[in-house]
Scaffold this motif. Structure first.
Motif, PDB file in Angstrom:
ATOM      1  N   ILE A  31      12.726 -10.650 -17.237  1.00  0.00           N
ATOM      2  CA  ILE A  31      13.147 -10.812 -15.999  1.00  0.00           C
ATOM      3  C   ILE A  31      12.303  -9.858 -14.931  1.00  0.00           C
ATOM      4  O   ILE A  31      12.122 -10.274 -13.752  1.00  0.00           O
ATOM      5  CB  ILE A  31      14.580 -10.766 -15.934  1.00  0.00           C
ATOM      6  N   SER A  32      12.472  -8.773 -15.388  1.00  0.00           N
ATOM      7  CA  SER A  32      12.205  -7.647 -14.423  1.00  0.00           C
ATOM      8  C   SER A  32      10.304  -7.879 -14.149  1.00  0.00           C
ATOM      9  O   SER A  32       9.991  -7.856 -13.095  1.00  0.00           O
ATOM     10  CB  SER A  32      12.020  -6.273 -14.937  1.00  0.00           C
ATOM     11  N   ASP A  33       9.737  -8.362 -15.192  1.00  0.00           N
ATOM     12  CA  ASP A  33       8.217  -8.579 -15.036  1.00  0.00           C
ATOM     13  C   ASP A  33       8.140  -9.790 -14.085  1.00  0.00           C
ATOM     14  O   ASP A  33       7.130  -9.692 -13.290  1.00  0.00           O
ATOM     15  CB  ASP A  33       7.601  -9.036 -16.366  1.00  0.00           C
ATOM     16  N   GLY A  34       8.849 -10.770 -14.311  1.00  0.00           N
ATOM     17  CA  GLY A  34       8.989 -11.860 -13.190  1.00  0.00           C
ATOM     18  C   GLY A  34       8.957 -11.566 -11.860  1.00  0.00           C
ATOM     19  O   GLY A  34       8.300 -11.782 -10.846  1.00  0.00           O
ATOM     20  N   ARG A  35      10.109 -10.447 -11.780  1.00  0.00           N
ATOM     21  CA  ARG A  35      10.327 -10.088 -10.334  1.00  0.00           C
ATOM     22  C   ARG A  35       9.078  -9.228  -9.869  1.00  0.00           C
ATOM     23  O   ARG A  35       8.735  -9.246  -8.503  1.00  0.00           O
ATOM     24  CB  ARG A  35      11.574  -9.299 -10.150  1.00  0.00           C
ATOM     25  N   ARG A  36       8.599  -8.162 -10.546  1.00  0.00           N
ATOM     26  CA  ARG A  36       7.387  -7.431 -10.276  1.00  0.00           C
ATOM     27  C   ARG A  36       6.063  -8.159  -9.847  1.00  0.00           C
ATOM     28  O   ARG A  36       5.587  -8.066  -8.946  1.00  0.00           O
ATOM     29  CB  ARG A  36       7.316  -6.389 -11.329  1.00  0.00           C
ATOM     30  N   LYS A  37       6.083  -9.192 -10.613  1.00  0.00           N
ATOM     31  CA  LYS A  37       4.996 -10.124 -10.061  1.00  0.00           C
ATOM     32  C   LYS A  37       5.036 -10.437  -8.706  1.00  0.00           C
ATOM     33  O   LYS A  37       4.085 -10.661  -8.003  1.00  0.00           O
ATOM     34  CB  LYS A  37       4.459 -11.277 -11.245  1.00  0.00           C
ATOM     35  N   LYS A  38       6.325 -11.068  -8.412  1.00  0.00           N
ATOM     36  CA  LYS A  38       6.463 -11.440  -7.333  1.00  0.00           C
ATOM     37  C   LYS A  38       6.402 -10.408  -6.065  1.00  0.00           C
ATOM     38  O   LYS A  38       5.733 -10.641  -5.064  1.00  0.00           O
ATOM     39  CB  LYS A  38       7.991 -12.264  -7.063  1.00  0.00           C
ATOM     40  N   MET A  39       6.814  -9.367  -6.545  1.00  0.00           N
ATOM     41  CA  MET A  39       6.880  -8.150  -5.417  1.00  0.00           C
ATOM     42  C   MET A  39       5.260  -7.910  -5.256  1.00  0.00           C
ATOM     43  O   MET A  39       5.109  -7.808  -4.087  1.00  0.00           O
ATOM     44  CB  MET A  39       7.493  -6.905  -6.225  1.00  0.00           C
ATOM     45  N   ILE A  40       4.653  -7.884  -6.312  1.00  0.00           N
ATOM     46  CA  ILE A  40       3.394  -7.545  -5.889  1.00  0.00           C
ATOM     47  C   ILE A  40       2.497  -8.618  -5.084  1.00  0.00           C
ATOM     48  O   ILE A  40       1.895  -8.330  -4.106  1.00  0.00           O
ATOM     49  CB  ILE A  40       2.489  -7.500  -7.438  1.00  0.00           C
ATOM     50  N   ARG A  41       2.878 -10.012  -5.409  1.00  0.00           N
ATOM     51  CA  ARG A  41       2.116 -11.161  -4.542  1.00  0.00           C
ATOM     52  C   ARG A  41       2.673 -10.824  -3.170  1.00  0.00           C
ATOM     53  O   ARG A  41       1.798 -11.104  -2.075  1.00  0.00           O
ATOM     54  CB  ARG A  41       2.650 -12.413  -5.314  1.00  0.00           C
ATOM     55  N   TYR A  42       3.969 -10.515  -2.962  1.00  0.00           N
ATOM     56  CA  TYR A  42       4.650 -10.753  -1.625  1.00  0.00           C
ATOM     57  C   TYR A  42       3.844  -9.468  -0.811  1.00  0.00           C
ATOM     58  O   TYR A  42       3.865  -9.714   0.396  1.00  0.00           O
ATOM     59  CB  TYR A  42       6.190 -10.748  -1.443  1.00  0.00           C
ATOM     60  N   ARG A  43       3.866  -8.360  -1.637  1.00  0.00           N
ATOM     61  CA  ARG A  43       3.167  -7.153  -0.769  1.00  0.00           C
ATOM     62  C   ARG A  43       1.962  -7.531  -0.393  1.00  0.00           C
ATOM     63  O   ARG A  43       1.380  -7.201   0.695  1.00  0.00           O
ATOM     64  CB  ARG A  43       3.323  -6.009  -1.976  1.00  0.00           C
TER      65      ARG A  43
END
Ligand SMILES: C[S@@+](CC[C@H](N)C(=O)[O-])C[C@H]1O[C@@H](n2cnc3c(N)ncnc32)[C@H](O)[C@@H]1O
Length: 454
Positions: A300-312
């Motif tokens: 779950i965390s990895d899914g969120r981090r990937k989105k965080m990276i993309r959004y950033r």
């Protein structure tokens, strides 16, 4: 109003954001031990101290001493705990700690400026001479610190690079790194519960004893830095008290017996990237709740981090496009309220004005709205990941800036207030970053939520 909006934001559908373009970095990474650990051998620890590490008897320069004593940090809040072979020593809470509590504050015993760090031929001698200036007690504590046995370095350097905190920040005049004897015992977690910040010595003598903006916000949209999460005050030259002050504020509740953990690396990394860094640079494998492989928490965390990276990346790209257009269109006419105080970045922050002949707000509105939505999603992800410190503050800061570009001054006020509240918890009410946000809020009030002409 804030509550309602917040709720609305967190309920937004993230899907639309995933389709958008990607770009670069946003948050400067956190404290870091920057030098690579080439080979890790068995780590031999000092015998476990009973309670907190011995108090340093190194005489503080007077302004630092006065500053630290005036803060009344409750030193009984934490104590050293031995986690056994592998992880070694760490700090644990002796009782429940609430967010916003100053958990640890100390003057680093050794500080290197960026310039000093650059000259590798002198580094050995420099560290040796700084070490020789320590009291015998501090020397012994230094020698007992964790050593990842970095094979390319002398023993002193190896200890220094195993425990130093990176002070690099885009607008820091000095940058470099520092080592605190107590701070060196703080272990890493990818979901930290304390936020590191650093105050340059000159800020300690000013009336608003303060610290700086984070590297992220210091660059205000210049998301290229990957130095994360510091509050860094760098105005003026360190003269008498050259080491400054390291601070760690609780950003999440910490239960009695809970470990005090900071993030050595960027929050904007997947678990695979983090594990690689940890192995190469720090010589360990993190087993925090979001790193344990093959667990739901990790996935779950990895899914969120990937989105965080993309959004950033999306935000960074948009920032670059905005700057390019704004500078082309109207280089100096207007500063945004949210960046007015960053005089060094006047050019970079010259922004759209209604009078600008070359940019029309209506043509840019869809893009601005989309970036605001992306940032709102980022807020939601950071909160879900428990990243309540500088990363969250920096995204609020960007939301204020983009809301101003959308000419939505009510939203600007709302985001600045959220940034303010976050910074009070993460950096302390007397921090320079908090003062800066307060100045922006004042400016907004005085301009009756209108734009401020330079
Ligand atoms: C700055 S020291 C922290 C204090 C150290 N544990 C000690 O005994 O002094 C950094 C080292 O602590 C260990 N460490 C830190 N965080 C860890 C974690 N989450 N899991 C395992 N080891 C960790 C690693 O050996 C790392 O190189």
């Amino acid at each position: 109003m804030g509550q309602t909006r917040e709720k609305k934001l967190s309920n937004r559908n993230l899907k639309s954001q995933q389709k958008q373009q990607t770009g670069g970095e946003l948050v400067p990474e956190l404290p870091s031990q920057t030098q690579p650990a080439i080979v890790l051998s068995h780590i031999k620890h000092a015998s476990t101290p009973n309670g907190l590490p011995r108090k340093s008897h190194r005489p503080f320069p007077s302004s630092v001493k006065d500053f630290i004593s005036s803060k009344r940090v409750d030193t009984s809040l934490i104590q050293v705990h031995d986690f056994g072979p592998g992880k070694g020593l760490g700090l644990v809470a002796t009782r429940k700690i609430e967010p916003g509590t100053l958990v640890l504050e100390e003057e680093p015993v050794i500080r290197l400026t960026e310039e000093e760090e650059r000259d590798s031929s002198q580094l050995h001698d420099l560290l040796q001479s700084r070490y020789q200036c320590l009291t015998d007690i501090d020397k012994a504590e230094f020698r007992n610190l964790h050593d990842t046995k970095k094979t390319d370095f002398s023993p002193r350097q190896s200890i220094y690079w195993s425990n130093d905190y990176n002070l690099k920040a885009p607008r820091s005049q000095y940058g470099g790194s520092c080592l605190g004897l107590k701070a060196s015992r703080i272990n890493h977690s990818c979901t930290p519960n304390v936020q590191f910040s650093f105050m340059e010595p000159e800020s300690l003598t000013s009336s608003s004893a303060a610290d700086p903006v984070s590297a992220e916000s210091a660059s205000e949209g210049d998301d290229a830095s990957s130095v994360t999460s510091m509050d860094h005050d760098d105005a003026g030259a360190p003269q008498n008290c050259k080491n400054g002050v390291m601070r760690f504020y609780a950003i999440r509740p910490i239960k009695r017996g809970g470990e005090i953990v900071s993030n050595y690396d960027s929050a904007y990394l997947t678990s695979e990237q983090r594990q690689l860094n940890q192995r190469v640079y720090y010589g360990f494998q993190c087993d925090c709740s979001v790193c344990r492989p093959d667990t739901d928490g990790n996935a779950i965390s990895d899914g969120r981090r990937k989105k965080m990276i993309r959004y950033r990346h999306m935000v960074k790209d948009a920032e670059q496009r905005w700057r390019a257009r704004a500078i082309d269109a109207h280089p100096r006419r207007q500063l945004e309220v949210t960046s007015k105080l960053d005089s060094e970045h006047t050019m970079a922050h010259a922004a759209y004005t209604a009078s600008s002949p070359n940019i029309s707000l209506s043509s840019m509105k869809p893009e601005i709205s989309s970036i605001i939505e992306t940032l709102e999603c980022l807020v939601d992800l950071l909160k879900r990941e428990g990243l309540n410190g500088v990363e969250l503050a920096d995204v609020y800061s960007k939301l204020a800036k983009w809301s101003e570009r959308a000419d939505d001054m009510d939203a600007v006020e709302e985001w600045l207030k959220k940034e303010h509240a976050t910074c009070i918890i993460a950096f302390g009410a007397d921090s320079r970053r908090v003062k800066k946000v307060e100045e922006r809020l004042d400016l907004l009030e005085r301009s009756d939520k209108g734009k401020v002409k330079v």
